[in-house]
Design a protein around this motif. Structure first.
Motif, PDB file in Angstrom:
ATOM      1  N   ASN A  14       0.807  -1.223   0.000  1.00 26.38           N
ATOM      2  CA  ASN A  14       0.000   0.000   0.000  1.00 26.38           C
ATOM      3  C   ASN A  14       0.838   1.271   0.000  1.00 26.38           C
ATOM      4  N   PHE A  15       2.133   1.175  -0.356  1.00 25.34           N
ATOM      5  CA  PHE A  15       3.001   2.360  -0.314  1.00 25.34           C
ATOM      6  C   PHE A  15       2.577   3.438  -1.309  1.00 25.34           C
ATOM      7  N   TRP A  16       1.734   3.078  -2.263  1.00 25.47           N
ATOM      8  CA  TRP A  16       1.301   4.028  -3.291  1.00 25.47           C
ATOM      9  C   TRP A  16       0.253   5.021  -2.774  1.00 25.47           C
ATOM     10  N   LYS A  17      -0.454   4.665  -1.716  1.00 27.78           N
ATOM     11  CA  LYS A  17      -1.651   5.412  -1.328  1.00 27.78           C
ATOM     12  C   LYS A  17      -1.377   6.853  -0.908  1.00 27.78           C
ATOM     13  N   GLU A  18      -0.465   7.058   0.031  1.00 28.74           N
ATOM     14  CA  GLU A  18      -0.248   8.407   0.561  1.00 28.74           C
ATOM     15  C   GLU A  18       0.214   9.368  -0.530  1.00 28.74           C
ATOM     16  N   SER A  19       1.162   8.928  -1.348  1.00 25.81           N
ATOM     17  CA  SER A  19       1.670   9.816  -2.395  1.00 25.81           C
ATOM     18  C   SER A  19       0.598  10.107  -3.432  1.00 25.81           C
ATOM     19  N   CYS A  20      -0.119   9.084  -3.874  1.00 23.98           N
ATOM     20  CA  CYS A  20      -1.135   9.273  -4.906  1.00 23.98           C
ATOM     21  C   CYS A  20      -2.288  10.147  -4.423  1.00 23.98           C
ATOM     22  N   ASN A  21      -2.657   9.985  -3.169  1.00 21.94           N
ATOM     23  CA  ASN A  21      -3.758  10.783  -2.628  1.00 21.94           C
ATOM     24  C   ASN A  21      -3.353  12.225  -2.341  1.00 21.94           C
ATOM     25  N   GLY A  25      -1.525  15.784 -10.756  1.00 21.43           N
ATOM     26  CA  GLY A  25      -0.708  15.728 -11.957  1.00 21.43           C
ATOM     27  C   GLY A  25      -0.567  14.304 -12.455  1.00 21.43           C
ATOM     28  N   LYS A  26       0.396  14.112 -13.321  1.00 22.17           N
ATOM     29  CA  LYS A  26       0.588  12.827 -13.979  1.00 22.17           C
ATOM     30  C   LYS A  26       1.160  11.789 -13.017  1.00 22.17           C
ATOM     31  N   ILE A  27       0.620  10.571 -13.117  1.00 22.04           N
ATOM     32  CA  ILE A  27       1.089   9.435 -12.326  1.00 22.04           C
ATOM     33  C   ILE A  27       1.341   8.264 -13.270  1.00 22.04           C
ATOM     34  N   VAL A  28       2.483   7.596 -13.105  1.00 21.64           N
ATOM     35  CA  VAL A  28       2.788   6.402 -13.891  1.00 21.64           C
ATOM     36  C   VAL A  28       3.025   5.233 -12.941  1.00 21.64           C
ATOM     37  N   PHE A  29       2.197   4.198 -13.081  1.00 22.79           N
ATOM     38  CA  PHE A  29       2.395   2.946 -12.362  1.00 22.79           C
ATOM     39  C   PHE A  29       3.195   2.007 -13.257  1.00 22.79           C
ATOM     40  N   LEU A  30       4.240   1.384 -12.717  1.00 23.76           N
ATOM     41  CA  LEU A  30       5.139   0.561 -13.531  1.00 23.76           C
ATOM     42  C   LEU A  30       4.724  -0.903 -13.641  1.00 23.76           C
ATOM     43  N   GLY A  31       3.544  -1.263 -13.123  1.00 28.98           N
ATOM     44  CA  GLY A  31       3.054  -2.625 -13.296  1.00 28.98           C
ATOM     45  C   GLY A  31       3.236  -3.507 -12.078  1.00 28.98           C
ATOM     46  N   ASP A  32       2.814  -4.790 -12.225  1.00 23.63           N
ATOM     47  CA  ASP A  32       2.869  -5.798 -11.159  1.00 23.63           C
ATOM     48  C   ASP A  32       2.054  -5.356  -9.948  1.00 23.63           C
ATOM     49  N   TYR A  33       0.741  -5.489 -10.069  1.00 20.85           N
ATOM     50  CA  TYR A  33      -0.170  -4.982  -9.048  1.00 20.85           C
ATOM     51  C   TYR A  33      -0.575  -6.045  -8.024  1.00 20.85           C
ATOM     52  N   HIS A  34      -0.516  -7.325  -8.417  1.00 20.63           N
ATOM     53  CA  HIS A  34      -0.974  -8.414  -7.551  1.00 20.63           C
ATOM     54  C   HIS A  34       0.155  -9.443  -7.411  1.00 20.63           C
ATOM     55  N   LEU A 213      13.587   1.339 -10.481  1.00 18.33           N
ATOM     56  CA  LEU A 213      13.009   1.887  -9.260  1.00 18.33           C
ATOM     57  C   LEU A 213      12.247   0.881  -8.411  1.00 18.33           C
ATOM     58  N   ASP A 214      12.399  -0.406  -8.655  1.00 18.59           N
ATOM     59  CA  ASP A 214      11.619  -1.400  -7.926  1.00 18.59           C
ATOM     60  C   ASP A 214      12.160  -1.593  -6.515  1.00 18.59           C
ATOM     61  N   CYS A 215      11.760  -0.686  -5.623  1.00 17.51           N
ATOM     62  CA  CYS A 215      12.207  -0.808  -4.224  1.00 17.51           C
ATOM     63  C   CYS A 215      11.131  -0.335  -3.253  1.00 17.51           C
ATOM     64  N   CYS A 216       9.851  -0.509  -3.643  1.00 12.95           N
ATOM     65  CA  CYS A 216       8.722  -0.317  -2.724  1.00 12.95           C
ATOM     66  C   CYS A 216       8.557   1.115  -2.230  1.00 12.95           C
ATOM     67  N   LYS A 217       8.912   2.080  -3.053  1.00 10.00           N
ATOM     68  CA  LYS A 217       8.772   3.485  -2.693  1.00 10.00           C
ATOM     69  C   LYS A 217       8.302   4.280  -3.906  1.00 10.00           C
ATOM     70  N   PRO A 218       7.511   5.351  -3.699  1.00 11.74           N
ATOM     71  CA  PRO A 218       7.141   6.231  -4.807  1.00 11.74           C
ATOM     72  C   PRO A 218       8.258   7.228  -5.089  1.00 11.74           C
ATOM     73  N   PHE A 219       8.379   7.632  -6.355  1.00 11.17           N
ATOM     74  CA  PHE A 219       9.411   8.566  -6.773  1.00 11.17           C
ATOM     75  C   PHE A 219       8.799   9.687  -7.606  1.00 11.17           C
ATOM     76  N   VAL A 220       9.536  10.785  -7.686  1.00 11.49           N
ATOM     77  CA  VAL A 220       9.105  11.922  -8.496  1.00 11.49           C
ATOM     78  C   VAL A 220      10.188  12.241  -9.519  1.00 11.49           C
ATOM     79  N   LEU A 221       9.792  12.310 -10.769  1.00 13.44           N
ATOM     80  CA  LEU A 221      10.688  12.687 -11.859  1.00 13.44           C
ATOM     81  C   LEU A 221      10.462  14.135 -12.241  1.00 13.44           C
ATOM     82  N   ASN A 222      11.529  14.933 -12.243  1.00 13.24           N
ATOM     83  CA  ASN A 222      11.499  16.279 -12.804  1.00 13.24           C
ATOM     84  C   ASN A 222      11.934  16.142 -14.248  1.00 13.24           C
TER      85      ASN A 222
END
Length: 233
Positions: A14-21, A25-34, A213-222
């Motif tokens: 659930n690490f995506w929740k706080e950042s996404c909420n 702006g634009k959000i990209v999910f890199l896959g592997d949801y389940h 970036l597969d390390c269980c954290k959200p990132f921001v690209l400038n």
């Protein structure tokens, strides 16, 4: 200049929740949801927790897409729910429901973003596992051909390299291993951003040519500066 929120491989976490909420702006999910690691790794979600998380993610994406641009990429753990190949930690009991949920995300194989702000435009190529000329070339494909691949049937997407336990010299854009990507020729002059090669990593691998970036954290690209940093509230 645009900032893009990047959510690496979820696998029921659930690490995506706080950042996404807290992102506009634009959000990209890199896959592997389940297909979580819970059966093998302590502290990871089990299939029930992961399915609940996937349902919440689907609701979030559905609601957020009314106001924001959200891209959901297809990972190697999504593909088996459509064509039955390459199953790993596959949810046999809930496969129909999982397939419907994944399909509702409208997953795509890659996403390109170009920032024309710098004197030399910065071009970004997002995928689940990285795209190489080697894999495309051996299948007589161009990147745009991926738009027409039928994910419900066996295709070049199912090609798994030797290093991942497969029988192919080159892995596809959903199966390519980080080590293989480093040895092959990246696709054209895009800066590539992908996940897929976890191995218990706690830090991303960010270079001047790509970011894993597969390390269980959200990132921001400038997109103007090419800087990628961990998301912080």
């Amino acid at each position: 200049m645009t900032k893009i929120l990047i959510i690496p491989d979820v696998h029921g976490r659930n690490f995506w929740k706080e950042s996404c909420n807290n992102w506009e702006g634009k959000i990209v999910f890199l896959g592997d949801y389940h297909d979580p690691y819970g059966e093998y790794v302590d502290g990871e979600p089990d299939k029930s927790e992961s399915l609940t998380n996937l349902k919440e993610l689907v609701v979030f994406v559905k609601n957020k897409r009314h106001t924001s641009d959200i891209i959901c990429l297809l990972g190697n753990h999504e593909l088996p729910y459509f064509n039955g190949n390459g199953k790993c930690r596959f949810d046999y009991w809930k496969q129909k429901e999982v397939k419907e949920l994944i399909n509702s995300l409208s997953p795509q194989l890659y996403y390109i973003y170009e920032d024309l702000t710098p004197e030399v435009p910065h071009k970004y190529l997002f995928s689940h596992a990285g795209v190489t000329k080697n894999w495309l070339g051996c299948n007589n494909l161009e990147l745009k051909d991926l738009d027409n691949i039928d994910i419900t049937n066996l295709s070049p997407l199912d090609q798994i390299s030797y290093s991942r336990g497969g029988y192919n010299k080159y892995g596809s854009c959903v199966w390519n291993d980080l080590n293989d990507f480093q040895l092959q020729t990246p696709y054209k002059d895009y800066y590539q951003i992908f996940g897929h090669t976890w191995g218990g990593r706690t830090k991303p691998l960010i270079t001047d040519k790509y970011a894993m970036l597969d390390c269980c954290k959200p990132f921001v690209l400038n997109t103007e500066t090419k800087q990628i940093e961990e998301w912080i509230l």
